[in-house]
Enzyme design. Structure first.
Site, PDB file in Angstrom:
ATOM      1  N   SER A   5      32.574  -3.979   1.457  1.00 14.62           N
ATOM      2  CA  SER A   5      31.610  -4.919   1.030  1.00 14.62           C
ATOM      3  C   SER A   5      31.915  -5.947   0.249  1.00 14.62           C
ATOM      4  O   SER A   5      33.160  -6.031  -0.202  1.00 14.62           O
ATOM      5  CB  SER A   5      30.515  -4.140   0.242  1.00 14.62           C
ATOM      6  OG  SER A   5      31.189  -3.495  -0.707  1.00 14.62           O
ATOM      7  N   GLU A   7      31.391  -9.681  -2.421  1.00 19.41           N
ATOM      8  CA  GLU A   7      30.580 -10.017  -3.464  1.00 19.41           C
ATOM      9  C   GLU A   7      30.831 -11.442  -3.614  1.00 19.41           C
ATOM     10  O   GLU A   7      31.881 -12.138  -3.556  1.00 19.41           O
ATOM     11  CB  GLU A   7      30.674  -9.670  -4.967  1.00 19.41           C
ATOM     12  CG  GLU A   7      30.165 -10.326  -6.262  1.00 19.41           C
ATOM     13  CD  GLU A   7      30.340  -9.551  -7.393  1.00 19.41           C
ATOM     14  OE1 GLU A   7      30.129  -8.345  -7.580  1.00 19.41           O
ATOM     15  OE2 GLU A   7      30.744 -10.164  -8.332  1.00 19.41           O
ATOM     16  N   TYR A  39      24.500 -12.878 -10.473  1.00 24.14           N
ATOM     17  CA  TYR A  39      23.140 -13.469 -11.193  1.00 24.14           C
ATOM     18  C   TYR A  39      23.664 -13.893 -12.650  1.00 24.14           C
ATOM     19  O   TYR A  39      24.497 -12.958 -13.271  1.00 24.14           O
ATOM     20  CB  TYR A  39      22.199 -12.385 -11.277  1.00 24.14           C
ATOM     21  CG  TYR A  39      20.926 -12.791 -11.766  1.00 24.14           C
ATOM     22  CD1 TYR A  39      19.929 -13.119 -10.916  1.00 24.14           C
ATOM     23  CD2 TYR A  39      20.440 -12.496 -13.064  1.00 24.14           C
ATOM     24  CE1 TYR A  39      18.558 -13.356 -11.202  1.00 24.14           C
ATOM     25  CE2 TYR A  39      19.166 -12.463 -13.347  1.00 24.14           C
ATOM     26  CZ  TYR A  39      18.126 -13.244 -12.734  1.00 24.14           C
ATOM     27  OH  TYR A  39      16.853 -13.341 -12.692  1.00 24.14           O
ATOM     28  N   HIS A  67      22.049  -9.465  -7.104  1.00 19.96           N
ATOM     29  CA  HIS A  67      22.245  -9.047  -8.739  1.00 19.96           C
ATOM     30  C   HIS A  67      21.068  -9.377  -9.577  1.00 19.96           C
ATOM     31  O   HIS A  67      20.317 -10.258  -9.007  1.00 19.96           O
ATOM     32  CB  HIS A  67      23.226  -9.649  -9.257  1.00 19.96           C
ATOM     33  CG  HIS A  67      24.711  -9.118  -8.691  1.00 19.96           C
ATOM     34  ND1 HIS A  67      25.711  -8.941  -9.683  1.00 19.96           N
ATOM     35  CD2 HIS A  67      25.241  -8.894  -7.551  1.00 19.96           C
ATOM     36  CE1 HIS A  67      26.872  -8.431  -8.822  1.00 19.96           C
ATOM     37  NE2 HIS A  67      26.412  -8.698  -7.521  1.00 19.96           N
ATOM     38  N   ARG A  97      22.916  -4.444 -16.734  1.00 22.99           N
ATOM     39  CA  ARG A  97      22.164  -5.019 -18.227  1.00 22.99           C
ATOM     40  C   ARG A  97      22.479  -6.251 -18.528  1.00 22.99           C
ATOM     41  O   ARG A  97      21.558  -7.028 -18.697  1.00 22.99           O
ATOM     42  CB  ARG A  97      23.259  -4.021 -19.330  1.00 22.99           C
ATOM     43  CG  ARG A  97      22.636  -4.444 -20.504  1.00 22.99           C
ATOM     44  CD  ARG A  97      23.307  -4.235 -21.576  1.00 22.99           C
ATOM     45  NE  ARG A  97      24.541  -5.197 -21.805  1.00 22.99           N
ATOM     46  CZ  ARG A  97      25.311  -5.249 -22.784  1.00 22.99           C
ATOM     47  NH1 ARG A  97      25.545  -4.335 -23.539  1.00 22.99           N
ATOM     48  NH2 ARG A  97      26.303  -6.187 -22.830  1.00 22.99           N
ATOM     49  N   ASP A  99      24.987  -9.740 -19.749  1.00 22.44           N
ATOM     50  CA  ASP A  99      25.597 -10.357 -20.876  1.00 22.44           C
ATOM     51  C   ASP A  99      24.612 -11.553 -21.283  1.00 22.44           C
ATOM     52  O   ASP A  99      24.413 -12.530 -20.621  1.00 22.44           O
ATOM     53  CB  ASP A  99      27.090 -10.836 -20.917  1.00 22.44           C
ATOM     54  CG  ASP A  99      27.994  -9.406 -20.708  1.00 22.44           C
ATOM     55  OD1 ASP A  99      27.669  -8.530 -21.126  1.00 22.44           O
ATOM     56  OD2 ASP A  99      28.649  -9.485 -19.819  1.00 22.44           O
ATOM     57  N   ASP A 154      30.282   6.097 -22.353  1.00 19.48           N
ATOM     58  CA  ASP A 154      30.492   5.277 -20.982  1.00 19.48           C
ATOM     59  C   ASP A 154      30.153   6.037 -19.547  1.00 19.48           C
ATOM     60  O   ASP A 154      29.311   5.694 -19.084  1.00 19.48           O
ATOM     61  CB  ASP A 154      31.815   4.398 -20.833  1.00 19.48           C
ATOM     62  CG  ASP A 154      31.686   3.294 -20.004  1.00 19.48           C
ATOM     63  OD1 ASP A 154      30.591   2.654 -20.166  1.00 19.48           O
ATOM     64  OD2 ASP A 154      32.677   3.017 -19.165  1.00 19.48           O
ATOM     65  N   LYS A 161      22.229   6.044 -15.300  1.00 20.65           N
ATOM     66  CA  LYS A 161      21.823   5.452 -14.477  1.00 20.65           C
ATOM     67  C   LYS A 161      21.895   5.965 -12.875  1.00 20.65           C
ATOM     68  O   LYS A 161      20.685   5.722 -12.212  1.00 20.65           O
ATOM     69  CB  LYS A 161      23.060   4.332 -14.275  1.00 20.65           C
ATOM     70  CG  LYS A 161      22.754   3.308 -15.488  1.00 20.65           C
ATOM     71  CD  LYS A 161      23.958   1.958 -15.417  1.00 20.65           C
ATOM     72  CE  LYS A 161      25.429   2.335 -15.713  1.00 20.65           C
ATOM     73  NZ  LYS A 161      26.012   1.078 -15.853  1.00 20.65           N
ATOM     74  N   GLN A 172      34.205  -2.467 -12.107  1.00 19.06           N
ATOM     75  CA  GLN A 172      34.863  -3.600 -12.526  1.00 19.06           C
ATOM     76  C   GLN A 172      36.217  -3.281 -11.791  1.00 19.06           C
ATOM     77  O   GLN A 172      36.582  -2.435 -11.473  1.00 19.06           O
ATOM     78  CB  GLN A 172      34.854  -3.478 -14.104  1.00 19.06           C
ATOM     79  CG  GLN A 172      35.696  -4.720 -14.654  1.00 19.06           C
ATOM     80  CD  GLN A 172      34.934  -5.889 -14.361  1.00 19.06           C
ATOM     81  OE1 GLN A 172      35.235  -6.459 -13.526  1.00 19.06           O
ATOM     82  NE2 GLN A 172      34.070  -6.286 -15.124  1.00 19.06           N
ATOM     83  N   GLN A 208      44.460 -17.050 -13.660  1.00 18.91           N
ATOM     84  CA  GLN A 208      43.232 -16.802 -13.528  1.00 18.91           C
ATOM     85  C   GLN A 208      42.701 -15.516 -13.605  1.00 18.91           C
ATOM     86  O   GLN A 208      41.740 -14.977 -14.355  1.00 18.91           O
ATOM     87  CB  GLN A 208      42.562 -17.485 -12.454  1.00 18.91           C
ATOM     88  CG  GLN A 208      40.859 -17.291 -12.144  1.00 18.91           C
ATOM     89  CD  GLN A 208      40.561 -17.722 -10.701  1.00 18.91           C
ATOM     90  OE1 GLN A 208      41.030 -17.289  -9.896  1.00 18.91           O
ATOM     91  NE2 GLN A 208      39.544 -18.632 -10.768  1.00 18.91           N
ATOM     92  N   PHE A 212      40.433 -13.357 -16.334  1.00 18.58           N
ATOM     93  CA  PHE A 212      39.298 -12.461 -15.940  1.00 18.58           C
ATOM     94  C   PHE A 212      39.548 -10.754 -16.566  1.00 18.58           C
ATOM     95  O   PHE A 212      38.690 -10.517 -17.111  1.00 18.58           O
ATOM     96  CB  PHE A 212      39.262 -12.362 -14.445  1.00 18.58           C
ATOM     97  CG  PHE A 212      38.607 -13.641 -13.803  1.00 18.58           C
ATOM     98  CD1 PHE A 212      38.107 -14.602 -14.401  1.00 18.58           C
ATOM     99  CD2 PHE A 212      38.855 -13.943 -12.444  1.00 18.58           C
ATOM    100  CE1 PHE A 212      37.674 -15.630 -13.790  1.00 18.58           C
ATOM    101  CE2 PHE A 212      38.293 -14.851 -11.762  1.00 18.58           C
ATOM    102  CZ  PHE A 212      37.700 -15.887 -12.443  1.00 18.58           C
ATOM    103  N   HIS A 262      35.184  -2.630  -2.382  1.00 23.11           N
ATOM    104  CA  HIS A 262      34.032  -3.621  -2.500  1.00 23.11           C
ATOM    105  C   HIS A 262      34.989  -4.871  -3.067  1.00 23.11           C
ATOM    106  O   HIS A 262      35.744  -4.825  -4.148  1.00 23.11           O
ATOM    107  CB  HIS A 262      33.054  -3.345  -3.779  1.00 23.11           C
ATOM    108  CG  HIS A 262      31.915  -4.485  -3.768  1.00 23.11           C
ATOM    109  ND1 HIS A 262      31.011  -4.796  -3.224  1.00 23.11           N
ATOM    110  CD2 HIS A 262      31.884  -5.288  -4.929  1.00 23.11           C
ATOM    111  CE1 HIS A 262      30.084  -5.673  -3.555  1.00 23.11           C
ATOM    112  NE2 HIS A 262      30.878  -6.123  -4.670  1.00 23.11           N
TER     113      HIS A 262
END
Length: 292
Positions: A5, A7, A39, A67, A97, A99, A154, A161, A172, A208, A212, A262
């Site tokens: 999948s 993103e 989003y 999202h 959630r 940020d 965590d 959820k 992540q 980069q 991240f 993903h």
């Protein structure tokens, strides 16, 4: 053959939007399970996200996911976005959630729930299930969310959820496959039985990628830093190194039973196409030939 999948993030100009649609069409050739669109912080890209999904739905047959975050928004506002997704044929939400938005050059501010909003992702998941029978993915953090009290808390939040109705978790990104495998073991020990899908970031420019990583708390092995030292401006070498390193991560995970990956595409097709091919995903040539 593993599932994949992809993103994407919404583009800011018409020219980049057209380029994004071409990338999505090219990657559709690998028959992904779904494609998601991000989003922005605090819902800052809400309209662009909706428009990107509308455009993609007219150009690709792949199921789409939008999202959605609960930061800086009331329940009513969040539910309205969810209904807009549903009405536009988007039946899958990546519930986060989120940020708070950060002004350029300013320090990050702590998350504070909206007084009339969903407090955390588990509340958002439960609320979305009341809006419509969405398929829901949530986030997971192999190296622990930066704001978590502990690695165990965590895991506990992740289980909340799932208990609220999430169908899968997408992690992540990470650069050490063992961190994902250890995390998956801890999740299973905590009673989590639904899929946890590894999020994979193809390394483009190392500077980069490492930036991240600092932002999200992902570690970068020293040997990986050494391997990419000095190659950011040597595109052919850099792309080959990225393909080899990222494929090794994926193959290690496959050895341990992972069968869904993903990819964080960064709105580029070539790195993800290479990795899909290495994973054995065969392109549907009819789809490739029909890309405008």
């Amino acid at each position: 053959m593993p599932e994949v999948s992809f993103e994407f993030f919404p583009a800011k100009t018409d020219e980049k939007s057209a380029a994004l649609l071409r990338v999505a069409q090219r990657l559709t050739a690998y028959e992904p399970r779904f494609m998601s669109v991000t989003y922005g912080a605090g819902g800052s890209s809400r309209e662009r996200t909706l428009e990107t999904l509308r455009q993609m739905s007219a150009r690709v047959s792949t199921p789409l996911a939008g999202h959605l975050t609960c930061v800086n928004a009331s329940r009513g506002e969040v539910d309205d976005v969810a209904r807009a997704y549903w009405d536009n044929g988007v039946k899958h939400i990546v519930a986060l959630r989120g940020d708070p938005p950060v002004a350029k050059g300013a320090a990050a501010t702590p998350y504070v729930p909206h007084p009339q909003g969903y407090r955390y992702a588990a509340d958002l998941v439960a609320g979305l299930k009341k809006v419509a029978p969405f398929e829901i993915s949530v986030a997971a953090y192999p190296e622990t969310h930066p704001e978590a009290e502990s690695s165990q808390s965590d895991i506990d939040h992740l289980k909340e959820k799932f208990d609220a109705g999430a169908d899968r978790a997408i992690t992540q990104f990470f650069f050490d496959p063992e961190s994902f495998l250890r995390f998956r073991d801890r999740a299973v020990k905590a009673g989590i039985t639904r899929p946890i899908v590894p999020g994979i970031l193809p390394i483009g420019r190392a500077s980069q990628a490492w930036r991240f990583a600092r932002m999200c708390g992902a570690s970068v092995p020293e040997e990986l830093k050494a391997l990419f030292e000095g190659v950011d401006d040597l595109a052919p070498i850099r792309s080959r190194l990225s393909a080899v390193v990222t494929d090794r991560i994926c193959q290690r995970l496959r050895d341990e039973g992972v069968e869904h990956f993903h990819f964080y595409t960064l709105n580029q097709s070539a790195p993800t196409s290479t990795l899909c091919t290495l994973l054995g995903r065969q392109r549907c040539h009819a789809l490739v030939e029909n890309v405008a």
